[in-house]
Design a protein around this motif. Structure first.
Motif, PDB file in Angstrom:
ATOM      1  N   ASP A 180       0.830  -1.207   0.000  1.00  0.00           N
ATOM      2  CA  ASP A 180       0.000   0.000   0.000  1.00  0.00           C
ATOM      3  C   ASP A 180       0.866   1.259   0.000  1.00  0.00           C
ATOM      4  OD1 ASP A 180      -2.241  -1.553   0.022  1.00  0.00           O
ATOM      5  OD2 ASP A 180      -2.645  -1.334   2.173  1.00  0.00           O
ATOM      6  N   GLU A 181       1.989   1.195   0.716  1.00  0.00           N
ATOM      7  CA  GLU A 181       2.875   2.357   0.800  1.00  0.00           C
ATOM      8  C   GLU A 181       3.473   2.686  -0.568  1.00  0.00           C
ATOM      9  OE1 GLU A 181       7.000   3.818   3.052  1.00  0.00           O
ATOM     10  OE2 GLU A 181       6.169   1.823   3.427  1.00  0.00           O
ATOM     11  N   LYS A 182       3.930   1.657  -1.269  1.00  0.00           N
ATOM     12  CA  LYS A 182       4.549   1.876  -2.579  1.00  0.00           C
ATOM     13  C   LYS A 182       3.522   2.372  -3.593  1.00  0.00           C
ATOM     14  CE  LYS A 182       7.822  -0.277  -5.752  1.00  0.00           C
ATOM     15  NZ  LYS A 182       8.626  -1.505  -6.022  1.00  0.00           N
ATOM     16  N   LEU A 183       2.334   1.762  -3.585  1.00  0.00           N
ATOM     17  CA  LEU A 183       1.285   2.212  -4.496  1.00  0.00           C
ATOM     18  C   LEU A 183       0.821   3.624  -4.149  1.00  0.00           C
ATOM     19  CD1 LEU A 183      -1.113  -0.812  -5.161  1.00  0.00           C
ATOM     20  CD2 LEU A 183       0.356   0.393  -6.780  1.00  0.00           C
ATOM     21  N   GLY A 184       0.821   3.929  -2.859  1.00  0.00           N
ATOM     22  CA  GLY A 184       0.428   5.267  -2.423  1.00  0.00           C
ATOM     23  C   GLY A 184       1.383   6.324  -2.954  1.00  0.00           C
ATOM     24  N   ARG A 185       2.691   6.029  -2.901  1.00  0.00           N
ATOM     25  CA  ARG A 185       3.687   6.969  -3.432  1.00  0.00           C
ATOM     26  C   ARG A 185       3.504   7.154  -4.934  1.00  0.00           C
ATOM     27  NH1 ARG A 185       7.414   4.078  -0.161  1.00  0.00           N
ATOM     28  NH2 ARG A 185       8.298   3.103  -2.031  1.00  0.00           N
ATOM     29  N   PHE A 186       3.206   6.041  -5.620  1.00  0.00           N
ATOM     30  CA  PHE A 186       3.024   6.091  -7.073  1.00  0.00           C
ATOM     31  C   PHE A 186       1.810   6.940  -7.447  1.00  0.00           C
ATOM     32  CE2 PHE A 186       0.882   4.309 -10.834  1.00  0.00           C
ATOM     33  CZ  PHE A 186       1.862   4.527 -11.789  1.00  0.00           C
ATOM     34  N   THR A 187       0.672   6.649  -6.838  1.00  0.00           N
ATOM     35  CA  THR A 187      -0.554   7.380  -7.177  1.00  0.00           C
ATOM     36  C   THR A 187      -0.452   8.853  -6.778  1.00  0.00           C
ATOM     37  OG1 THR A 187      -1.559   6.663  -5.079  1.00  0.00           O
ATOM     38  CG2 THR A 187      -2.037   5.355  -7.040  1.00  0.00           C
ATOM     39  N   ASN A 188       0.235   9.127  -5.668  1.00  0.00           N
ATOM     40  CA  ASN A 188       0.394  10.514  -5.235  1.00  0.00           C
ATOM     41  C   ASN A 188       1.269  11.292  -6.213  1.00  0.00           C
ATOM     42  OD1 ASN A 188       0.111  12.681  -3.189  1.00  0.00           O
ATOM     43  ND2 ASN A 188       2.324  12.417  -2.966  1.00  0.00           N
ATOM     44  N   ALA A 189       2.332  10.632  -6.710  1.00  0.00           N
ATOM     45  CA  ALA A 189       3.222  11.290  -7.673  1.00  0.00           C
ATOM     46  C   ALA A 189       2.473  11.633  -8.956  1.00  0.00           C
ATOM     47  CB  ALA A 189       4.419  10.391  -7.983  1.00  0.00           C
ATOM     48  N   VAL A 190       1.626  10.709  -9.414  1.00  0.00           N
ATOM     49  CA  VAL A 190       0.850  10.951 -10.632  1.00  0.00           C
ATOM     50  C   VAL A 190      -0.185  12.051 -10.399  1.00  0.00           C
ATOM     51  CG1 VAL A 190      -0.788   9.943 -12.261  1.00  0.00           C
ATOM     52  CG2 VAL A 190       1.181   8.613 -11.506  1.00  0.00           C
ATOM     53  N   LYS A 191      -0.833  12.015  -9.250  1.00  0.00           N
ATOM     54  CA  LYS A 191      -1.852  13.018  -8.936  1.00  0.00           C
ATOM     55  C   LYS A 191      -1.255  14.420  -8.880  1.00  0.00           C
ATOM     56  CE  LYS A 191      -5.428  14.198  -5.560  1.00  0.00           C
ATOM     57  NZ  LYS A 191      -6.075  13.833  -4.272  1.00  0.00           N
ATOM     58  N   ARG A 192      -0.034  14.534  -8.351  1.00  0.00           N
ATOM     59  CA  ARG A 192       0.602  15.845  -8.218  1.00  0.00           C
ATOM     60  C   ARG A 192       0.937  16.469  -9.573  1.00  0.00           C
ATOM     61  NH1 ARG A 192       5.400  16.410  -4.270  1.00  0.00           N
ATOM     62  NH2 ARG A 192       4.843  18.600  -4.585  1.00  0.00           N
ATOM     63  N   LEU A 193       1.025  15.641 -10.612  1.00  0.00           N
ATOM     64  CA  LEU A 193       1.229  16.194 -11.953  1.00  0.00           C
ATOM     65  C   LEU A 193       0.070  17.106 -12.332  1.00  0.00           C
ATOM     66  CD1 LEU A 193       2.488  13.040 -13.900  1.00  0.00           C
ATOM     67  CD2 LEU A 193       3.853  15.006 -13.187  1.00  0.00           C
ATOM     68  N   SER A 194      -1.113  16.775 -11.814  1.00  0.00           N
ATOM     69  CA  SER A 194      -2.306  17.568 -12.109  1.00  0.00           C
ATOM     70  C   SER A 194      -2.532  18.684 -11.097  1.00  0.00           C
ATOM     71  CB  SER A 194      -3.538  16.653 -12.142  1.00  0.00           C
ATOM     72  OG  SER A 194      -4.725  17.394 -12.256  1.00  0.00           O
ATOM     73  N   THR A 195      -2.225  18.403  -9.831  1.00  0.00           N
ATOM     74  CA  THR A 195      -2.564  19.370  -8.781  1.00  0.00           C
ATOM     75  C   THR A 195      -1.459  20.377  -8.465  1.00  0.00           C
ATOM     76  OG1 THR A 195      -1.813  17.821  -7.059  1.00  0.00           O
ATOM     77  CG2 THR A 195      -4.147  17.734  -7.698  1.00  0.00           C
ATOM     78  N   ASP A 196      -0.194  19.967  -8.579  1.00  0.00           N
ATOM     79  CA  ASP A 196       0.903  20.815  -8.106  1.00  0.00           C
ATOM     80  C   ASP A 196       1.857  21.319  -9.193  1.00  0.00           C
ATOM     81  OD1 ASP A 196      -0.160  20.334  -5.634  1.00  0.00           O
ATOM     82  OD2 ASP A 196       1.331  18.850  -5.034  1.00  0.00           O
ATOM     83  N   LEU A 197       1.944  20.611 -10.313  1.00  0.00           N
ATOM     84  CA  LEU A 197       2.881  21.020 -11.356  1.00  0.00           C
ATOM     85  C   LEU A 197       2.404  22.307 -12.021  1.00  0.00           C
ATOM     86  CD1 LEU A 197       5.519  19.904 -12.653  1.00  0.00           C
ATOM     87  CD2 LEU A 197       4.087  19.036 -14.499  1.00  0.00           C
ATOM     88  N   ARG A 198       3.336  23.219 -12.272  1.00  0.00           N
ATOM     89  CA  ARG A 198       2.994  24.501 -12.889  1.00  0.00           C
ATOM     90  C   ARG A 198       3.756  24.678 -14.198  1.00  0.00           C
ATOM     91  NH1 ARG A 198       3.493  28.855  -7.888  1.00  0.00           N
ATOM     92  NH2 ARG A 198       2.385  27.658  -6.303  1.00  0.00           N
ATOM     93  N   PHE A 199       3.438  25.773 -14.873  1.00  0.00           N
ATOM     94  CA  PHE A 199       4.200  26.181 -16.045  1.00  0.00           C
ATOM     95  C   PHE A 199       4.833  27.531 -15.735  1.00  0.00           C
ATOM     96  CE2 PHE A 199       1.235  23.144 -17.854  1.00  0.00           C
ATOM     97  CZ  PHE A 199       2.064  22.413 -18.695  1.00  0.00           C
TER      98      PHE A 199
END
Length: 205
Positions: free
Chosen positions: A39-58
Motif C-alpha cells: 500500500d505504501e509503494k502504491l500510495g507513493r506512485f498514485t500521489n506522484a501521478v496526482k501531483r502532476l495535475s494538482t501541483d505542477l505549474r508552467f
C-alpha cells in the motif's frame, strides 16, 4: 476485447492502456504488477501521478514545467539570458538539456502553426516571446523547431515577428536533424552538434 474476471482489474487495464505507447498486453502486465505492491509503494506512485495535475505549474516566463512560479532554468544565474532557444514543447527542452551543449534560456511555444489542426499564431506563446526579447534584451533566438512543413511555417512567422520587434539575430539548427523529423527522437550527439553548428536564418521577402 479481452475481459477479465474482475471489473476493478479491467478498469485498471483500461487506464494504463489509455497512456501513449501502452498496448493492452503491457497495460495488463502493469496492472498485475500493481496488485502485488505494498500500500505504501502504491500510495507513493498514485500521489506522484496526482501531483502532476494538482501541483505542477508552467513557468510564467518561459512556459516550461516548474514546481514554482518561475522554473529553475530561468532562475539559474549561470545561464546566458541573451541567448534564447525557442522550442515547440516541454519534451524538446528535456531533449536539448540532455545533450549538455546549451547554457542559454528557453521559450516554449506550446506547439506549431498548423492550419489543418486549427492551430494559429494566437494559440501559441508568440506574443510573450516578443515581449520577453524586448524586456530582457535578447541578442539571439535559436529556432529549435522540428523541420517539418508546419515547423518551417512557424519559423518563418515567428522570425518576421522578431525582426519587426528589432531582434537582429535569428538562427536555426544545422541540418543534422533530418527534414520531417522531431527533436525529441533525435539522438543526443546529433542534436548537440546541430545546436553548436546552428546557422543564421534569412527571411525570404
Amino acid at each position: 476485447m479481452e475481459k477479465h474476471s474482475s471489473k476493478i482489474l479491467e478498469e485498471a487495464v483500461e487506464a494504463f492502456a489509455s497512456l501513449p505507447g501502452v498496448g493492452r498486453k503491457s497495460a495488463l502486465r502493469l496492472a498485475l504488477h500493481c496488485i502485488y505492491q505494498s500500500d505504501e509503494k502504491l500510495g507513493r506512485f498514485t500521489n506522484a501521478v496526482k501531483r502532476l495535475s494538482t501541483d505542477l505549474r508552467f513557468c510564467k516566463k518561459c512556459h516550461h514545467i516548474s514546481d514554482s512560479e518561475v522554473c529553475s532554468i530561468c532562475l539559474d544565474p549561470g545561464r546566458d539570458k541573451k541567448l534564447l532557444c525557442l522550442v515547440e514543447s516541454v519534451r524538446d527542452v528535456l531533449a536539448i538539456e540532455d545533450t549538455g551543449h546549451f547554457r542559454g534560456s528557453y521559450h516554449v511555444l506550446g506547439g506549431i502553426i498548423s492550419p489543418i489542426d486549427g492551430v494559429g499564431p494566437e494559440d501559441l506563446h508568440i506574443d510573450s516571446l516578443v515581449k520577453r526579447c524586448k524586456e530582457e534584451a535578447v541578442e539571439e533566438v535559436i529556432m529549435a523547431i522540428s523541420p517539418t512543413i508546419d515547423g518551417e511555417t512557424t519559423i518563418y512567422y515567428v522570425s518576421r515577428c522578431l525582426a519587426e520587434a528589432g531582434l537582429k539575430k535569428v538562427s536555426i539548427l544545422a541540418r543534422g536533424v533530418a527534414f520531417g523529423g522531431e527533436l525529441e527522437y533525435t539522438d543526443e550527439m546529433t542534436l548537440g552538434r546541430s545546436i553548436r553548428a546552428r546557422i543564421p536564418y534569412e527571411i525570404a521577402e
